[in-house]
Write a protein that holds these residues in place. Structure first.
Motif, short mmCIF file in Angstrom:
data_model
loop_
_atom_site.label_atom_id
_atom_site.label_comp_id
_atom_site.label_asym_id
_atom_site.label_seq_id
_atom_site.Cartn_x
_atom_site.Cartn_y
_atom_site.Cartn_z
N SER A 65 -3.21 -11.10 5.80
CA SER A 65 -2.05 -10.83 6.66
C SER A 65 -1.94 -11.87 7.78
N HIS A 66 -3.06 -12.31 8.30
CA HIS A 66 -3.01 -13.37 9.33
C HIS A 66 -2.49 -14.67 8.73
N VAL A 112 -7.75 -19.09 9.61
CA VAL A 112 -6.36 -19.34 9.20
C VAL A 112 -6.04 -20.83 9.34
N ARG A 119 -7.16 -6.54 13.16
CA ARG A 119 -6.75 -6.05 11.83
C ARG A 119 -7.92 -5.89 10.87
N HIS A 152 -8.69 -16.65 13.59
CA HIS A 152 -7.72 -17.71 13.91
C HIS A 152 -8.21 -19.07 13.41
N ASP A 164 1.29 -14.50 8.32
CA ASP A 164 2.00 -14.78 9.59
C ASP A 164 2.06 -16.29 9.87
N TYR A 219 -6.75 -7.90 5.74
CA TYR A 219 -7.11 -8.49 7.03
C TYR A 219 -6.88 -10.01 7.07
N TYR A 235 1.70 -4.15 10.80
CA TYR A 235 1.79 -5.58 11.09
C TYR A 235 2.40 -6.38 9.94
#
Ligand SMILES: NC(=O)c1ccc[n+]([C@@H]2O[C@H](COP(=O)([O-])OP(=O)(O)OC[C@H]3O[C@@H](n4cnc5c(N)ncnc54)[C@H](O)[C@@H]3O)[C@@H](O)[C@H]2O)c1
Ligand SMILES: [Zn+2]
Length: 378
Positions: A17-18, A263, A220, A260, A21, A14, A49
């Motif tokens: 993966s963000h 990240v 996710r 968000h 990206d 989870y 994803y």
């Protein structure tokens, strides 16, 4: 030297993966090492994803033959691959220590005994290292009570007491230098990971940071994993027409932070030196009770299902813990941007449009806790 190649262990998960990206979007070359743990990845394949511009390697962080060449090809290692559940860690002790503690030991062993070019290590730590959050007694000022005992929970006396005068104490945001008390095996392994990485980083001059994640939520997130965070578990229950189960009286205070914002903070940790060699709280700085969370999820979902407040406790639960995010602001300029309403709406939108995302296994997990005697009768 500068960072161009980044290894993300647990990068199919989870949070990882963000981050993958975001790193690909910033033109880093990213490699993921992930064993596709079946509890997280039920299909046994790379998630839909998965980023087409990253490289994916299936392997275990305990396997030197796969881990070492990937570490040696990178200038930064983000170590997220881990077994991730408080409740489960209390009866799968060997597995949790093996994956989390030994996996990190192997990473450090590789770094110390090979000619590497790693300039930054980020290791995922957790709110769990604190045990209880920080509190203030009206008479004695800041205090750090430890986990409540079974008798207290059985009396339904949910709030913490001052260790000196026994009066009830008030929850305050937890700074990084609060005394640490791990009260479950998962959190112990998170502390092993953080302490080992910061020690070896400092000793050998490899800048390293240990983000202490509070309750991270967003798309996710595994909704089917009954051992995951409460927001996911309740959303999964609601989507299946079942009541969210809220332990105690629901007044537990937590800090929910959007993926968000997390990240953004991780990118700052990678690119700036300000937080090097430090543990850093990663939260929203906002405080909310878990009962309010359960109600907000139902409201945003347009569901009339009310949460079921059990008025019973679990032996390993803490009462309150919320983040003091001053350090992340002062060292990195981190300022969270996503409101809870917006973030939860996004989570719900994703859960509704993703087929099979919310298979509810919570009852099974609850039964396991019951069988292991981890629920307190009152
Ligand atoms: N989600 C949160 O709120 C939260 C809070 C505190 C700390 N953390 C930490 O952040 C990190 C990422 O958590 P997440 O929520 O993305 O979890 P996740 O379960 O979604 O991701 C973890 C990933 O690690 C992989 N993995 C597990 N065991 C592995 C092994 N032996 N070898 C290689 N890969 C392995 C899994 O397949 C999975 O893809 C973890 O280290 C976790 O302890 C998360
Ligand atoms: Zn007191």
């Amino acid at each position: 030297m500068s960072i161009s190649d980044i290894l993300v262990t647990g990068g199919a998960g989870y949070i990882g993966s963000h981050l993958v990206d975001a790193l690909v979007a910033r033109d880093y070359r990213v490699t993921v090492l992930d064993n596709l743990e079946p509890q997280v990845h039920r299909s046994g394949t790379w998630p839909s994803y998965a980023n087409p511009n990253a490289t994916y390697v299936k392997g275990d962080v305990r396997d030197r033959s796969v881990f070492e060449p990937l570490v040696l090809a990178s200038q930064a290692v983000v170590h997220f691959g881990a077994a991730v559940s408080v409740g489960q860690s209390m009866y799968q002790i060997d597995r949790y220590v093996d994956v989390n503690t030994r996996g990190t030991a192997l990473l450090l062993d590789i770094l110390v005994n090979t000619k590497h070019k790693v300039e930054k290590i980020i290791v995922a730590s957790s709110i769990g290292v604190y045990g209880e959050g920080a509190y203030e007694c009206a008479t004695h000022g800041p205090v750090a009570p430890t986990i409540r005992d079974e008798q207290q929970l059985a009396r339904r006396d949910w709030e913490q007491h001052c260790p000196y005068c026994t009066s009830h104490v008030r929850s305050i945001p937890t700074p990084e230098d609060k005394a640490l008390y791990r009260d479950n095996i998962y959190s112990m392994t998170k502390y092993h990971q953080e302490e080992m990485v910061l020690l070896i980083g400092k000793t050998y001059g490899i800048p390293s940071v240990a983000p202490r994640f509070f309750n991270v939520y967003g798309p996710r997130q595994s909704l089917s994993n009954p051992y995951a965070g409460v927001a996911a578990i309740w959303l999964s229950r609601l989507l299946n027409g079942k009541q969210p189960i809220v332990f105690e009286d629901g007044g537990q205070l937590r800090d929910f932070v959007s993926i968000h914002d997390v990240v953004d903070c991780l990118v700052l940790m990678l690119e700036k030196p300000g937080a090097d060699y430090l543990p850093v709280n990663v939260g929203s700085g906002q405080t909310i009770t878990i009962l309010e969370i359960a109600k907000m999820l139902a409201r945003l979902l347009g569901s009339s299902i009310e949460p079921q407040v059990t008025q019973t406790g679990r032996k390993f639960d803490i009462r309150h813990n919320t983040a003091d995010i001053t350090r992340a602001w002062q060292t990195l300029g981190f300022a969270p941007k996503v409101s809870l309403e917006d973030g939860f709406s996004e989570l719900i939108g994703w859960a509704k449009t993703t087929p099979d995302v919310a298979v509810d296994f919570f009852d099974k997990a609850l039964q396991e806790l019951q069988e292991k005697g981890l629920l307190v009768k009152s």
